[in-house]
Design an enzyme around this catalytic site. Structure first.
Site, PDB file in Angstrom:
ATOM      1  N   SER A  11       1.441  -3.031  10.923  1.00  0.00           N
ATOM      2  CA  SER A  11       0.400  -4.253  10.638  1.00  0.00           C
ATOM      3  C   SER A  11       0.239  -4.683   9.638  1.00  0.00           C
ATOM      4  CB  SER A  11      -1.219  -3.550  10.607  1.00  0.00           C
ATOM      5  OG  SER A  11      -0.972  -2.758   9.033  1.00  0.00           O
ATOM      6  N   LYS A  12      -0.281  -5.397   9.266  1.00  0.00           N
ATOM      7  CA  LYS A  12      -0.521  -6.439   8.051  1.00  0.00           C
ATOM      8  C   LYS A  12      -0.003  -6.188   6.591  1.00  0.00           C
ATOM      9  CE  LYS A  12      -3.847  -9.523   9.310  1.00  0.00           C
ATOM     10  NZ  LYS A  12      -5.322 -10.110   8.890  1.00  0.00           N
ATOM     11  N   ARG A  13      -0.299  -5.192   6.595  1.00  0.00           N
ATOM     12  CA  ARG A  13      -0.677  -4.377   5.242  1.00  0.00           C
ATOM     13  C   ARG A  13       1.039  -4.048   5.284  1.00  0.00           C
ATOM     14  NH1 ARG A  13      -2.512   0.370   6.112  1.00  0.00           N
ATOM     15  NH2 ARG A  13      -4.074  -0.424   8.110  1.00  0.00           N
ATOM     16  N   HIS A  14       2.113  -3.387   6.362  1.00  0.00           N
ATOM     17  CA  HIS A  14       3.478  -3.572   5.730  1.00  0.00           C
ATOM     18  C   HIS A  14       4.751  -4.108   5.803  1.00  0.00           C
ATOM     19  CE1 HIS A  14       1.312  -0.036   6.770  1.00  0.00           C
ATOM     20  NE2 HIS A  14       2.223   0.996   6.402  1.00  0.00           N
ATOM     21  N   GLY A  15       3.506  -5.802   5.868  1.00  0.00           N
ATOM     22  CA  GLY A  15       4.824  -7.231   5.474  1.00  0.00           C
ATOM     23  C   GLY A  15       4.056  -7.813   6.911  1.00  0.00           C
TER      24      GLY A  15
END
Ligand code: GLU
Length: 483
Positions: free
Chosen positions: A256-260
């Site tokens: 997801s976005k949180r991981h890059g």
């Protein structure tokens, strides 16, 4: 019956890498079977609508080479297949279910629903619409329901889930799935504003568009039993289902976005080739059954099948993707690459770059980088005279040969078109330099590269000298000798 599949994105953001894979699998499956792949925009949830998202998703898909036979951008007689343009239709179909007793009116306010959820939470049971205690057509009776409707009371239409029944379907990837009706919520089909929910619009459209196979992400698996109930309620034959596994980060968390960066446009901006990204993504979750790892789009079409899509989540290996991009970089037509890189080098203000020179540099160094754009940094000494500062380690390497200046003097005086014309001639010159400095020839190569490029590593040294050219080599020798 010929295969008809659809990719059905919601315009809630840019195209996610996982969505690219879902679209790709649909596309490959359709093309493999000589079928049709349509694009349908599922924009029933207006609160999550993001301006420009659809256009971005379509252009990211086109960049990757995934195109559609029917859908909004195709124009002409097919489509537009945008759900917000079909709201009346969904209402009509939703009301048919009320008519045949498979859906019902419910009048609960949001406060009443909140109170219900709280009761369930306190009792430790899973949240689910409690048909027998809430205010709906069954608890209120037909007369009261008719009166409320007459009054214009706020209401929704809910699916009447058959509580005693096991809902089953055979997923082409996961095998048989069975869920008992008691575990399924009486899903809202039409909201109080009359708009349909995803479930109703999705099923109505898949039926009306004669979709034969629903290939979608695993996250939709819990929705499928509701969809099966809807097909039963309408008396329609359901399509076949295939839920493709999630893409996971290397730590097995959901990508997801949180991981890059996870949007296709991010990968494009980083310089991945669409062919490399498509090749890589196709292999995330699908096993081609051979050792070959390289597939063009046509080869993917030829070999793709749902039978070799894995059930388990697919780890997205960034390092492997980089490597694969590098492999594509090696294979690409060098003139096409030069055409792409040349303007970027001019923008960076590099003085010596004709397109054909850039092609020569690419040919020389591309084995050593993963991205085309990395070449401007990696081989900056081939494009201009401002060399990177020498690192302390590099200074040490130079200091190890106390007679280096003598050797460089020899190189400087001996370097000519003739000594750069062949490996042998150059070796002769290197030998004289080594003799003059009283060292082995091999001991001079690293220092020579450092003097000319200020880098400890690079591509073939002889070819590097050829590209730098006699005049610029001599200038760099002079700069070193003066230092
Ligand atoms: N609109 C859903 C999504 O955004 C599509 C799910 C499906 O393919 O049924 O992913």
């Amino acid at each position: 019956m010929s295969v008809r599949v659809r990719f059905a994105p919601s315009p809630t953001g840019f195209l996610h890498i996982g969505s690219l894979r879902t679209a790709l699998y649909n596309y490959l499956f359709a093309k493999h079977h000589g079928g049709t792949c349509i694009l349908r925009i599922e924009d029933t949830d207006r609160t999550r609508f993001v301006e420009g998202a659809i256009e971005e998703q379509i252009s990211s898909l086109a960049w990757a080479g995934v195109t559609f036979d029917e859908g909004p951008h195709v124009g002409g007689n097919h489509g537009p297949y945008t759900q917000s343009e079909r709201f009346d239709l969904y209402r009509e179909y939703g009301m048919k279910l009320v008519g045949n007793g498979t859906a019902y009116y419910a009048f609960d306010t949001s406060e009443e629903l909140d109170a219900m959820r709280l009761r369930q939470q306190n009792a430790g049971i899973a949240p689910k619409y409690d048909r027998s205690s809430m205010r709906n057509q069954y608890t209120l009776g037909e007369l009261e329901t008719a009166r409320l409707l007459e009054e214009g009371a706020m209401h929704v239409i809910r699916l009447k889930v058959p509580l005693q029944q096991d809902i089953r379907f055979n997923d082409l990837i996961r095998g048989e799935v069975v869920v008992n009706g008691r575990e399924i919520d009486d899903q809202i089909l039409l909201k109080s504003d009359g708009f349909p929910t995803y479930h109703l619009a999705n099923v109505v459209d898949d039926h009306l568009m004669e979709i034969t196979h629903v290939i979608r992400a695993e996250e939709w698996l819990p929705s499928t039993p509701k969809h099966i109930i809807l097909y039963q309620a309408f008396g329609w034959e359901p399509p076949k289902f295939a839920h493709v596994p999630l893409l996971l980060n290397p730590d097995r968390s959901k990508m997801s976005k949180r991981h890059g960066d996870v949007m296709v446009r991010d990968f494009a901006a980083k310089g991945f080739f669409p062919e490399a990204l498509v090749n890589f993504v196709a292999l995330c979750g699908w096993n081609p059954g051979t050792d070959n790892e390289f597939f063009s789009m046509q080869e993917l079409i030829d070999s793709f099948g749902l039978d070799r899509v894995n059930k388990a989540g697919a780890v997205f290996d960034y390092q492997k993707l980089n490597w694969m991009n590098g492999e594509y970089l090696k294979k690409r037509n060098v003139h096409d690459l030069a055409r792409e890189l040349h303007p970027k080098l001019l923008e960076r203000g590099y003085p010596y770059v004709s397109e054909s020179y850039v092609a020569d540099v690419i040919e020389l160094v591309r084995e050593r980088v993963a991205f085309l754009a990395d070449i401007s940094e990696f081989a900056d000494y081939l494009f201009g005279d401002t060399l990177a500062p020498l690192t302390p380690e590099a200074q040490e390497v130079l200091a190890k040969v106390p007679t280096l200046k003598t050797a460089i003097e020899t190189f400087k005086t001996g370097l000519s078109l003739e000594t750069l014309a062949s490996q042998d001639a150059f070796k002769g010159l290197a030998q004289s330099a080594a003799d003059a400095a009283g060292v082995k020839q091999g001991a001079l190569m690293k220092p020579l590269r450092l003097v000319l490029t200020h880098r400890e590593v690079g591509a073939d040294l002889f070819r590097t000298l050829q590209l730098i050219g006699v005049e610029r080599c001599v200038q760099r020798f002079d700069a070193f000798l003066a230092g």
